[in-house]
Design an enzyme around this catalytic site. Structure first.
Site, PDB file in Angstrom:
ATOM      1  N   HIS A 197       0.831  -1.207   0.000  1.00 52.56           N
ATOM      2  CA  HIS A 197       0.000   0.000   0.000  1.00 52.56           C
ATOM      3  C   HIS A 197       0.865   1.256   0.000  1.00 52.56           C
ATOM      4  O   HIS A 197       1.801   1.362   0.769  1.00 52.56           O
ATOM      5  CB  HIS A 197      -0.904   0.014   1.250  1.00 52.56           C
ATOM      6  CG  HIS A 197      -2.088  -0.893   1.120  1.00 52.56           C
ATOM      7  ND1 HIS A 197      -3.173  -0.820   1.962  1.00 52.56           N
ATOM      8  CD2 HIS A 197      -2.368  -1.901   0.251  1.00 52.56           C
ATOM      9  CE1 HIS A 197      -4.067  -1.728   1.608  1.00 52.56           C
ATOM     10  NE2 HIS A 197      -3.598  -2.404   0.570  1.00 52.56           N
ATOM     11  N   TYR A 241      -9.098   5.229   8.012  1.00 53.63           N
ATOM     12  CA  TYR A 241      -9.168   5.601   9.435  1.00 53.63           C
ATOM     13  C   TYR A 241     -10.235   6.689   9.551  1.00 53.63           C
ATOM     14  O   TYR A 241     -10.098   7.738   8.927  1.00 53.63           O
ATOM     15  CB  TYR A 241      -7.834   6.160   9.920  1.00 53.63           C
ATOM     16  CG  TYR A 241      -6.717   5.153  10.037  1.00 53.63           C
ATOM     17  CD1 TYR A 241      -5.963   4.775   8.915  1.00 53.63           C
ATOM     18  CD2 TYR A 241      -6.399   4.578  11.271  1.00 53.63           C
ATOM     19  CE1 TYR A 241      -4.926   3.848   9.027  1.00 53.63           C
ATOM     20  CE2 TYR A 241      -5.353   3.648  11.384  1.00 53.63           C
ATOM     21  CZ  TYR A 241      -4.639   3.293  10.260  1.00 53.63           C
ATOM     22  OH  TYR A 241      -3.620   2.380  10.383  1.00 53.63           O
ATOM     23  N   PRO A 297      -3.153   0.352  18.944  1.00 54.38           N
ATOM     24  CA  PRO A 297      -2.925  -0.122  17.566  1.00 54.38           C
ATOM     25  C   PRO A 297      -3.218   0.907  16.474  1.00 54.38           C
ATOM     26  O   PRO A 297      -2.952   0.664  15.315  1.00 54.38           O
ATOM     27  CB  PRO A 297      -3.860  -1.328  17.451  1.00 54.38           C
ATOM     28  CG  PRO A 297      -4.828  -1.200  18.559  1.00 54.38           C
ATOM     29  CD  PRO A 297      -4.179  -0.413  19.633  1.00 54.38           C
ATOM     30  N   TYR A 306       4.108   6.888   9.908  1.00 55.26           N
ATOM     31  CA  TYR A 306       3.296   5.711   9.613  1.00 55.26           C
ATOM     32  C   TYR A 306       4.113   4.630   8.897  1.00 55.26           C
ATOM     33  O   TYR A 306       4.025   3.444   9.228  1.00 55.26           O
ATOM     34  CB  TYR A 306       2.088   6.108   8.758  1.00 55.26           C
ATOM     35  CG  TYR A 306       1.033   5.012   8.666  1.00 55.26           C
ATOM     36  CD1 TYR A 306       1.069   4.058   7.667  1.00 55.26           C
ATOM     37  CD2 TYR A 306       0.005   4.926   9.609  1.00 55.26           C
ATOM     38  CE1 TYR A 306       0.125   3.049   7.592  1.00 55.26           C
ATOM     39  CE2 TYR A 306      -0.950   3.918   9.553  1.00 55.26           C
ATOM     40  CZ  TYR A 306      -0.878   2.982   8.539  1.00 55.26           C
ATOM     41  OH  TYR A 306      -1.810   1.966   8.482  1.00 55.26           O
TER      42      TYR A 306
HETATM   43  P1  FAS Z   1       3.349 -11.273  21.837  1.00 56.43           P
HETATM   44  O1  FAS Z   1       2.439 -10.970  22.997  1.00 56.43           O
HETATM   45  O2  FAS Z   1       2.790 -11.339  20.460  1.00 56.43           O
HETATM   46  O3  FAS Z   1       4.077 -12.672  22.073  1.00 56.43           O
HETATM   47  C1  FAS Z   1       4.533 -13.032  23.358  1.00 56.43           C
HETATM   48  C2  FAS Z   1       4.528 -14.548  23.441  1.00 56.43           C
HETATM   49  O4  FAS Z   1       5.066 -14.928  24.706  1.00 56.43           O
HETATM   50  C3  FAS Z   1       3.112 -15.121  23.366  1.00 56.43           C
HETATM   51  O5  FAS Z   1       3.058 -16.140  22.402  1.00 56.43           O
HETATM   52  C4  FAS Z   1       2.853 -15.653  24.775  1.00 56.43           C
HETATM   53  O6  FAS Z   1       2.071 -16.833  24.772  1.00 56.43           O
HETATM   54  C5  FAS Z   1       4.254 -15.950  25.258  1.00 56.43           C
HETATM   55  N1  FAS Z   1       4.396 -15.914  26.709  1.00 56.43           N
HETATM   56  C6  FAS Z   1       3.787 -15.081  27.573  1.00 56.43           C
HETATM   57  N2  FAS Z   1       4.160 -15.362  28.833  1.00 56.43           N
HETATM   58  C7  FAS Z   1       5.029 -16.413  28.759  1.00 56.43           C
HETATM   59  C8  FAS Z   1       5.754 -17.159  29.720  1.00 56.43           C
HETATM   60  N3  FAS Z   1       5.648 -16.895  31.013  1.00 56.43           N
HETATM   61  N4  FAS Z   1       6.549 -18.175  29.284  1.00 56.43           N
HETATM   62  C9  FAS Z   1       6.660 -18.443  27.947  1.00 56.43           C
HETATM   63  N5  FAS Z   1       5.988 -17.770  26.983  1.00 56.43           N
HETATM   64  C10 FAS Z   1       5.188 -16.767  27.398  1.00 56.43           C
HETATM   65  N6  FAS Z   1      -0.266  -4.321  16.868  1.00 56.43           N
HETATM   66  C11 FAS Z   1      -0.462  -3.707  15.682  1.00 56.43           C
HETATM   67  O7  FAS Z   1       0.494  -3.186  15.116  1.00 56.43           O
HETATM   68  N7  FAS Z   1      -1.724  -3.665  15.123  1.00 56.43           N
HETATM   69  C12 FAS Z   1      -2.807  -4.266  15.725  1.00 56.43           C
HETATM   70  O8  FAS Z   1      -3.923  -4.211  15.220  1.00 56.43           O
HETATM   71  C13 FAS Z   1      -2.634  -4.929  16.950  1.00 56.43           C
HETATM   72  N8  FAS Z   1      -3.687  -5.567  17.574  1.00 56.43           N
HETATM   73  C14 FAS Z   1      -3.473  -6.191  18.791  1.00 56.43           C
HETATM   74  C15 FAS Z   1      -4.525  -6.849  19.481  1.00 56.43           C
HETATM   75  C16 FAS Z   1      -4.305  -7.475  20.723  1.00 56.43           C
HETATM   76  C17 FAS Z   1      -5.436  -8.158  21.446  1.00 56.43           C
HETATM   77  C18 FAS Z   1      -3.015  -7.443  21.300  1.00 56.43           C
HETATM   78  C19 FAS Z   1      -2.755  -8.088  22.647  1.00 56.43           C
HETATM   79  C20 FAS Z   1      -1.968  -6.807  20.629  1.00 56.43           C
HETATM   80  C21 FAS Z   1      -2.198  -6.185  19.369  1.00 56.43           C
HETATM   81  N9  FAS Z   1      -1.170  -5.549  18.663  1.00 56.43           N
HETATM   82  C22 FAS Z   1      -1.341  -4.923  17.488  1.00 56.43           C
HETATM   83  C23 FAS Z   1       0.131  -5.536  19.177  1.00 56.43           C
HETATM   84  C24 FAS Z   1       0.740  -6.849  18.825  1.00 56.43           C
HETATM   85  O9  FAS Z   1       0.733  -7.028  17.436  1.00 56.43           O
HETATM   86  C25 FAS Z   1       2.094  -6.860  19.455  1.00 56.43           C
HETATM   87  O10 FAS Z   1       2.787  -5.654  19.233  1.00 56.43           O
HETATM   88  C26 FAS Z   1       2.923  -8.014  18.977  1.00 56.43           C
HETATM   89  O11 FAS Z   1       2.197  -9.188  19.203  1.00 56.43           O
HETATM   90  C27 FAS Z   1       4.241  -7.966  19.731  1.00 56.43           C
HETATM   91  O12 FAS Z   1       4.853  -9.163  19.586  1.00 56.43           O
HETATM   92  P2  FAS Z   1       5.643  -9.843  20.827  1.00 56.43           P
HETATM   93  O13 FAS Z   1       6.463  -8.815  21.474  1.00 56.43           O
HETATM   94  O14 FAS Z   1       6.249 -11.072  20.260  1.00 56.43           O
HETATM   95  O15 FAS Z   1       4.519 -10.199  21.904  1.00 56.43           O
HETATM   96  C1  PHB Z   2      -5.122  -4.432  11.116  1.00 60.16           C
HETATM   97  O1  PHB Z   2      -5.288  -4.684   9.903  1.00 60.16           O
HETATM   98  O2  PHB Z   2      -5.289  -5.291  12.021  1.00 60.16           O
HETATM   99  C2  PHB Z   2      -4.681  -3.049  11.518  1.00 60.16           C
HETATM  100  C3  PHB Z   2      -4.289  -2.153  10.534  1.00 60.16           C
HETATM  101  C4  PHB Z   2      -3.888  -0.884  10.913  1.00 60.16           C
HETATM  102  C5  PHB Z   2      -3.905  -0.518  12.248  1.00 60.16           C
HETATM  103  C6  PHB Z   2      -4.308  -1.433  13.233  1.00 60.16           C
HETATM  104  C7  PHB Z   2      -4.705  -2.701  12.860  1.00 60.16           C
HETATM  105  O3  PHB Z   2      -3.530   0.734  12.602  1.00 60.16           O
END
Ligand code: FAS
Ligand code: PHB
Length: 390
Positions: A72, A201, A293, A384
């Site tokens: 994009h 957005y 996010p 962005y």
């Molecule tokens: P993660 O949380 O992805 O991964 C951590 C891992 O560690 C998990 O698999 C967990 O099971 C494991 N873990 C936890 N405790 C542990 C322990 N005690 N022992 C062993 N393993 C353990 N970011 C965006 O850019 N756009 C979005 O739309 C967006 N939506 C999101 C929605 C939700 C509900 C959440 C929670 C986050 C969202 N995020 C979004 C942010 C997300 O993408 C994170 O930035 C991304 O997952 C970060 O990756 P990690 O740092 O690997 O953490």
């Molecule tokens: C998504 O596609 O999940 C998404 C895209 C842009 C954002 C947040 C989430 O800023």
């Protein structure tokens, strides 16, 4: 077991670090508390910055992303019943972003790790961290009722916001900064064609809305919702009706709706823990910071942390401690810029419950400024697509 680096957490940060270390000839193990299927079942981020794309290329896990991802060059801002395109590509001298689900990226990294015969321990329970204030740290975990110990040189805490790594740091060694937003995001995934070629957005008096996608046939939509809302309170019809109310008429009209294949609510917060290093323990990704996010920064910040961390470990084994000594400051300079941008974009696009007329007027002025000033639009665009690495 003995490795050079014990990686706690098998999400994107953990696996992206693992692949970089493998390419650098540094042996590591990934310890993940959940099953592989559970990790891959979490629907999260969707937008990849150039820097994240380049990392996936470097570790040899980018092929499917280039085949299936959507490139994009712009985003749309919706307000006052109209949409205005921000030309990211033009305003940033040619940069773009890639739409490719975090689930897919994580699967590609997991497959690459398994393909190289590297060890990821799934369903590793009761992970505990030991002696990371010495040069002989270790990690223990239980698997199938048997307790295992991993001796290592370094521990990488890639275990997210609720993980054990940051929780293992003495409270007086850590400073945290937090802002909780008074709303959440209700997200829906549907096998329907996206309503627009690019992300929309929308700032609306009823609340924020985001039209995103995962492919030409799979859409990802979000609406701002109350913190006390529960996903199962929202029927699909109620979601589609509310989403369409928040979009320009011609977009609402064109919306193809269908059954949700995933529906969940994510709370929004800004959070930073400082520093990101404690002796031989290094925090990366959501273990150290959380952003709302809105700016699509969470996943990309995790990628930039582990880019710096992999470089730091490689320098250490080549005889220099500069990288590990500078890791926290280098990461935090980038983290705080992304925290600022995510906070700014969230503050601009959402309806704040306690807002009188003043807040919405300032938002309207900022949006009008953004579509009339190339300087304002350039600032949005360069944040962005991702700021340059140091
Ligand atoms: P993660 O949380 O992805 O991964 C951590 C891992 O560690 C998990 O698999 C967990 O099971 C494991 N873990 C936890 N405790 C542990 C322990 N005690 N022992 C062993 N393993 C353990 N970011 C965006 O850019 N756009 C979005 O739309 C967006 N939506 C999101 C929605 C939700 C509900 C959440 C929670 C986050 C969202 N995020 C979004 C942010 C997300 O993408 C994170 O930035 C991304 O997952 C970060 O990756 P990690 O740092 O690997 O953490
Ligand atoms: C998504 O596609 O999940 C998404 C895209 C842009 C954002 C947040 C989430 O800023």
């Amino acid at each position: 077991m003995r490795v050079q680096v014990a990686i706690v957490g098998g999400g994107p940060a953990g696996h992206l670090l693992g692949q970089q270390l493998y390419k650098a000839g540094i042996d590591a193990v990934v310890l993940e508390q959940r099953s592989q299927a559970y990790v891959l079942g979490r629907i999260r981020a969707g937008v990849l910055e150039q820097g994240t794309i380049e990392l996936l290329n470097q570790v040899g896990a980018g092929a499917r992303m280039h085949r299936e991802g959507l490139v994009h060059g712009g985003i749309e801002l919706g307000f006052n019943g109209r949409h205005h395109r921000i030309d990211l590509h033009k305003l940033t001298g040619g940069k773009r972003v890639m739409i490719y689900g975090q689930t897919e990226l994580t699967k590609d990294l997991m497959d690459a790790r398994a393909g190289a015969g590297l060890t990821t321990v799934y369903e590793a329970q009761d992970v505990t961290l030991h002696d990371f204030d010495s040069d002989q740290p270790s990690v223990r975990y239980t698997k199938d009722g048997i307790t295992h110990e991993v001796a290592c040189d370094f521990i990488a805490g890639c275990d997210g916001y609720h993980g054990v790594s940051r929780a293992s740091v003495p409270a007086d060694s850590l400073q945290t900064f937090e802002r909780i937003y008074p709303f959440g995001w209700l997200g829906v995934l549907s096998e329907t064609p996206p309503v627009s070629d690019e992300l929309i957005y929308a700032n609306h008096e009823r609340g924020f809305a985001l039209c995103s996608m995962r492919s030409h046939t799979r859409s990802r939509y979000y609406i701002q919702c109350a913190l006390e809302d529960k996903a199962d309170q929202w029927s699909d019809d109620a979601f589609w009706d509310e989403l369409r109310r928040r979009l320009a008429p011609e977009v609402a009209e064109a919306m193809v709706t269908g059954p949700s294949i995933e529906k969940s609510i994510a709370p929004l917060r800004s959070f930073v823990a400082e520093p990101m290093r404690f002796g031989r323990l290094f925090l990366a990704g959501d273990a150290a910071h959380i952003v709302p996010p809105t700016g699509a920064k969470g996943l990309n910040l995790a990628a930039s942390d582990v880019r710096y961390l992999a470089q730091a470990f490689a320098e250490f084994y080549a005889g220099s401690e500069a990288g590990i000594n500078n890791y926290s400051d280098t990461c935090l300079r980038r983290v705080w810029k992304a925290v600022r941008f995510s906070w700014w974009f969230t503050s601009l696009m959402h309806k704040f419950p306690d807002d009188t007329g003043f807040g919405p007027r300032v938002q309207a002025a900022e949006l009008d400024y953004l579509i009339r000033s190339e300087a304002a639009a350039t600032s949005l665009a360069e944040n962005y697509v991702g700021l340059p690495f140091e």
